[in-house]
Design a protein around this motif. Structure first.
Motif, PDB file in Angstrom:
ATOM      1  N   HIS A  11      77.126  -5.652  68.268  1.00  0.00           N
ATOM      2  CA  HIS A  11      76.983  -7.103  68.186  1.00  0.00           C
ATOM      3  C   HIS A  11      76.463  -7.656  69.511  1.00  0.00           C
ATOM      4  O   HIS A  11      75.586  -8.516  69.530  1.00  0.00           O
ATOM      5  CB  HIS A  11      78.310  -7.759  67.807  1.00  0.00           C
ATOM      6  CG  HIS A  11      78.229  -9.241  67.677  1.00  0.00           C
ATOM      7  ND1 HIS A  11      77.557  -9.855  66.651  1.00  0.00           N
ATOM      8  CD2 HIS A  11      78.713 -10.238  68.460  1.00  0.00           C
ATOM      9  CE1 HIS A  11      77.631 -11.158  66.800  1.00  0.00           C
ATOM     10  NE2 HIS A  11      78.334 -11.421  67.896  1.00  0.00           N
ATOM     11  N   ASN A  52      75.070 -24.342  69.450  1.00  0.00           N
ATOM     12  CA  ASN A  52      75.812 -23.341  68.671  1.00  0.00           C
ATOM     13  C   ASN A  52      75.350 -21.911  68.956  1.00  0.00           C
ATOM     14  O   ASN A  52      75.553 -21.012  68.155  1.00  0.00           O
ATOM     15  CB  ASN A  52      75.789 -23.658  67.171  1.00  0.00           C
ATOM     16  CG  ASN A  52      74.435 -23.496  66.537  1.00  0.00           C
ATOM     17  OD1 ASN A  52      73.534 -22.914  67.117  1.00  0.00           O
ATOM     18  ND2 ASN A  52      74.289 -24.005  65.333  1.00  0.00           N
ATOM     19  N   LEU A  55      72.773 -19.610  66.613  1.00  0.00           N
ATOM     20  CA  LEU A  55      73.287 -18.913  65.445  1.00  0.00           C
ATOM     21  C   LEU A  55      72.928 -19.708  64.198  1.00  0.00           C
ATOM     22  O   LEU A  55      72.987 -20.933  64.188  1.00  0.00           O
ATOM     23  CB  LEU A  55      74.805 -18.753  65.533  1.00  0.00           C
ATOM     24  CG  LEU A  55      75.334 -17.941  66.704  1.00  0.00           C
ATOM     25  CD1 LEU A  55      76.860 -17.960  66.705  1.00  0.00           C
ATOM     26  CD2 LEU A  55      74.825 -16.515  66.655  1.00  0.00           C
ATOM     27  N   GLY A  57      73.974 -20.754  60.570  1.00  0.00           N
ATOM     28  CA  GLY A  57      75.206 -20.839  59.802  1.00  0.00           C
ATOM     29  C   GLY A  57      76.438 -20.549  60.640  1.00  0.00           C
ATOM     30  O   GLY A  57      77.498 -20.268  60.095  1.00  0.00           O
ATOM     31  N   GLY A  58      76.296 -20.598  61.946  1.00  0.00           N
ATOM     32  CA  GLY A  58      77.420 -20.363  62.839  1.00  0.00           C
ATOM     33  C   GLY A  58      77.818 -18.906  62.970  1.00  0.00           C
ATOM     34  O   GLY A  58      78.781 -18.590  63.651  1.00  0.00           O
ATOM     35  N   LYS A  59      77.073 -17.989  62.320  1.00  0.00           N
ATOM     36  CA  LYS A  59      77.471 -16.576  62.314  1.00  0.00           C
ATOM     37  C   LYS A  59      76.360 -15.624  62.741  1.00  0.00           C
ATOM     38  O   LYS A  59      76.581 -14.724  63.526  1.00  0.00           O
ATOM     39  CB  LYS A  59      77.938 -16.169  60.919  1.00  0.00           C
ATOM     40  CG  LYS A  59      79.144 -16.905  60.424  1.00  0.00           C
ATOM     41  CD  LYS A  59      79.491 -16.460  59.027  1.00  0.00           C
ATOM     42  CE  LYS A  59      80.657 -17.267  58.486  1.00  0.00           C
ATOM     43  NZ  LYS A  59      80.981 -16.893  57.123  1.00  0.00           N
ATOM     44  N   THR A  60      75.183 -15.824  62.205  1.00  0.00           N
ATOM     45  CA  THR A  60      74.097 -14.860  62.357  1.00  0.00           C
ATOM     46  C   THR A  60      73.128 -15.286  63.452  1.00  0.00           C
ATOM     47  O   THR A  60      72.655 -16.418  63.443  1.00  0.00           O
ATOM     48  CB  THR A  60      73.320 -14.745  61.029  1.00  0.00           C
ATOM     49  OG1 THR A  60      74.253 -14.532  59.969  1.00  0.00           O
ATOM     50  CG2 THR A  60      72.323 -13.610  61.072  1.00  0.00           C
TER      51      THR A  60
END
Length: 107
Positions: A11, A52, A55, A57-60
């Motif tokens: 990651h 953000n 990212l 969608g806040g994830k990818t």
């Protein structure tokens, strides 16, 4: 426990790779101007994704900021009311009614 460390390392590598592709605000402004969009929208786009961590969608992690910018432009037309052909946009006059309603009647 070892498996989790490998996952975190992967990651981190992805985030570092993506962070090398993060555009400067001047680059975003230039791109928006090439697409005939105002500088204010370019600043909104850059500020939003900078806040953000780039990212989606806040994830990818974002892979292609220009594609995201194109979507931003399309959505700004829809949400800012610049698209007169939009049948899905809600106009304030559509919320008014000339019919008196009696809420004491059951449906």
């Amino acid at each position: 426990m070892r498996q989790k460390n490998k996952s975190n390392e992967c990651h981190l590598e992805q985030v570092q790779e993506i962070s090398n592709k993060i555009p400067e605000v001047d680059e975003v402004i230039k791109y928006f101007q090439e697409q005939n969009f105002p500088e204010i929208e370019a600043n909104k786009f850059h500020n939003y994704f900078s806040s953000n961590g780039w990212l989606v969608g806040g994830k990818t992690p974002m892979k292609n900021w220009k594609a995201a910018a194109k979507n931003w432009m399309l959505n700004s037309l829809k949400y800012n009311g610049n698209n007169n052909n939009s049948k899905t946009s809600i106009q304030p006059q559509n919320l008014n009614t000339s019919i008196d309603k009696d809420y004491s009647e059951p449906l």
